[in-house]
Scaffold this active site. Structure first.
Site, PDB file in Angstrom:
ATOM      1  N   GLU A   3     -22.857 -41.956 -40.635  1.00 57.86           N
ATOM      2  CA  GLU A   3     -24.205 -42.332 -41.076  1.00 57.86           C
ATOM      3  C   GLU A   3     -24.203 -42.848 -42.503  1.00 57.86           C
ATOM      4  O   GLU A   3     -23.494 -42.334 -43.376  1.00 57.86           O
ATOM      5  CB  GLU A   3     -25.159 -41.133 -40.979  1.00 57.86           C
ATOM      6  CG  GLU A   3     -26.571 -41.479 -41.433  1.00 57.86           C
ATOM      7  CD  GLU A   3     -27.596 -40.392 -41.161  1.00 57.86           C
ATOM      8  OE1 GLU A   3     -28.772 -40.580 -41.533  1.00 57.86           O
ATOM      9  OE2 GLU A   3     -27.228 -39.351 -40.570  1.00 57.86           O
ATOM     10  N   LYS A  24     -23.886 -30.672 -32.283  1.00 61.06           N
ATOM     11  CA  LYS A  24     -23.472 -31.532 -33.396  1.00 61.06           C
ATOM     12  C   LYS A  24     -23.445 -30.725 -34.680  1.00 61.06           C
ATOM     13  O   LYS A  24     -24.341 -29.917 -34.930  1.00 61.06           O
ATOM     14  CB  LYS A  24     -24.390 -32.739 -33.568  1.00 61.06           C
ATOM     15  CG  LYS A  24     -23.933 -33.676 -34.714  1.00 61.06           C
ATOM     16  CD  LYS A  24     -24.655 -34.994 -34.697  1.00 61.06           C
ATOM     17  CE  LYS A  24     -26.065 -34.909 -35.221  1.00 61.06           C
ATOM     18  NZ  LYS A  24     -26.089 -34.538 -36.674  1.00 61.06           N
ATOM     19  N   GLU A  47     -22.785 -31.200 -38.932  1.00 66.82           N
ATOM     20  CA  GLU A  47     -22.565 -32.045 -40.097  1.00 66.82           C
ATOM     21  C   GLU A  47     -21.449 -31.449 -40.948  1.00 66.82           C
ATOM     22  O   GLU A  47     -21.372 -30.227 -41.115  1.00 66.82           O
ATOM     23  CB  GLU A  47     -23.845 -32.155 -40.935  1.00 66.82           C
ATOM     24  CG  GLU A  47     -24.957 -32.935 -40.263  1.00 66.82           C
ATOM     25  CD  GLU A  47     -26.159 -33.146 -41.190  1.00 66.82           C
ATOM     26  OE1 GLU A  47     -26.015 -32.953 -42.420  1.00 66.82           O
ATOM     27  OE2 GLU A  47     -27.227 -33.500 -40.676  1.00 66.82           O
ATOM     28  N   ASP A 106     -28.300 -30.564 -32.140  1.00 69.56           N
ATOM     29  CA  ASP A 106     -27.874 -30.282 -33.512  1.00 69.56           C
ATOM     30  C   ASP A 106     -27.873 -28.784 -33.808  1.00 69.56           C
ATOM     31  O   ASP A 106     -28.784 -28.064 -33.381  1.00 69.56           O
ATOM     32  CB  ASP A 106     -28.838 -30.936 -34.500  1.00 69.56           C
ATOM     33  CG  ASP A 106     -28.327 -32.243 -35.057  1.00 69.56           C
ATOM     34  OD1 ASP A 106     -27.106 -32.429 -35.122  1.00 69.56           O
ATOM     35  OD2 ASP A 106     -29.159 -33.091 -35.440  1.00 69.56           O
ATOM     36  N   ASP A 119     -31.865 -32.637 -35.467  1.00 68.61           N
ATOM     37  CA  ASP A 119     -32.715 -31.852 -36.360  1.00 68.61           C
ATOM     38  C   ASP A 119     -33.661 -32.758 -37.144  1.00 68.61           C
ATOM     39  O   ASP A 119     -34.518 -32.274 -37.893  1.00 68.61           O
ATOM     40  CB  ASP A 119     -31.899 -30.950 -37.279  1.00 68.61           C
ATOM     41  CG  ASP A 119     -30.923 -31.710 -38.169  1.00 68.61           C
ATOM     42  OD1 ASP A 119     -30.867 -32.957 -38.079  1.00 68.61           O
ATOM     43  OD2 ASP A 119     -30.202 -31.049 -38.940  1.00 68.61           O
ATOM     44  N   SER A 120     -33.553 -34.069 -36.926  1.00 67.42           N
ATOM     45  CA  SER A 120     -34.551 -35.004 -37.450  1.00 67.42           C
ATOM     46  C   SER A 120     -35.932 -34.689 -36.895  1.00 67.42           C
ATOM     47  O   SER A 120     -36.945 -35.175 -37.423  1.00 67.42           O
ATOM     48  CB  SER A 120     -34.165 -36.448 -37.094  1.00 67.42           C
ATOM     49  OG  SER A 120     -33.851 -36.564 -35.711  1.00 67.42           O
TER      50      SER A 120
END
Length: 273
Positions: free
Chosen positions: A187, A118, A120, A88, A49-50
């Site tokens: 991270e 993915k 978070e 993501d 999602d970057s």
């Protein structure tokens, strides 16, 4: 286990099996051409999602939508043949409940053909990770600095400098590991803690701003390629410096167009005979 020479696309199980065998290689990709270039060299590609910041110029990842992730996931799948592709789940598409997470993840897997998603989150997301994993959706975990929480954590900074932070990240990693994540991104975490966690959990750890002792590493491709040469976090190494090369190429193109040097006759289509 060596998977470098395999003809088939790598699976999350293949990636997991590399723990203790050799370091896992990963980069982000958002487009078909970049995915095609990365594919022969990496074990998994993350459609992160970057892309919100890298592709769309957003201030954070919070504004990324499921539709964006699907579109770019499809593009990366078209450009890759051997790498495992992970997409993501964007902010707001999975935190409400494990059922919401399943519906979002199932849609992304169906519409992109990717192998995993993915998520978070730490201990608070362990039930969701277990729910997805037990229902056929492999999950890449993500602990430590979590960009989707930037509005509540006060910005981007390294974590684990206090005992309380260390204990939380350690607890998060163990919870996600026990919930069944096939690998865990760590991270923005102080090196000794990331090293300790890599030894503590069964899943391979994928570091970004973490430790060389992690079981693998990941970077944003545009950072690694030096496309954003005005932004270089401590954990990024420029393996190329493409920004000035791209700028110079565009300048040369503009000069040729203005001077009517390009296109030349060789670049045009002529009548035959």
């Amino acid at each position: 286990m060596s998977v470098q020479g395999t003809k088939r696309r790598l699976s999350p199980k293949d990636v997991r099996s590399l723990k203790g065998e050799r370091p896992i290689v990963s980069l982000t990709a958002y487009t078909t051409p970049i995915a095609k270039l990365l594919d022969p060299h990496v074990d998994f590609i993350l459609v992160g999602d970057s892309l919100g910041m890298v592709v769309y110029g957003l201030d954070s990842t919070v504004g990324v939508t499921v539709e964006m992730m699907i579109a770019h996931g499809q593009a990366v799948m078209r450009g890759s043949q051997r790498a495992c592709v992970v997409v993501d789940l964007p902010f707001g598409s999975y935190q409400e409940s494990k059922e919401q997470a399943f519906n979002t993840a199932a849609r992304i897997l169906k519409e992109t053909g990717c192998a995993a998603v993915k998520i978070e989150g730490g201990a608070e997301m362990a039930e969701t990770v277990a729910f997805l994993s037990s229902r056929g959706i492999p999950v890449l975990g993500h602990v430590g600095l979590m960009p989707q929480l930037v509005n509540t954590t006060g910005g981007y900074r390294s974590l684990g400098r206090s005992e309380a932070e260390q204990e939380k990240i350690r607890r998060d990693a163990v919870a996600i590991d026990e919930a069944g994540a096939f690998a865990i991104v760590i991270e923005g975490t102080v090196e000794p803690l990331a090293r300790e966690i890599s030894d503590l959990v069964q899943a391979p750890t994928i570091g970004i701003g973490a430790s060389p002792a992690c079981d693998g590493q990941i970077l944003v491709s545009d950072d690694m390629l030096g496309i954003f040469n005005d932004f270089k976090p401590r954990f990024v190494k420029h393996f190329a410096n493409l920004a000035p090369e791209i700028s110079a190429a565009v300048e040369a193109y503009a000069t040729d167009v203005k001077a009517r040097v390009f296109p030349g006759i060789e670049h045009t289509f002529q009548l035959k005979g």
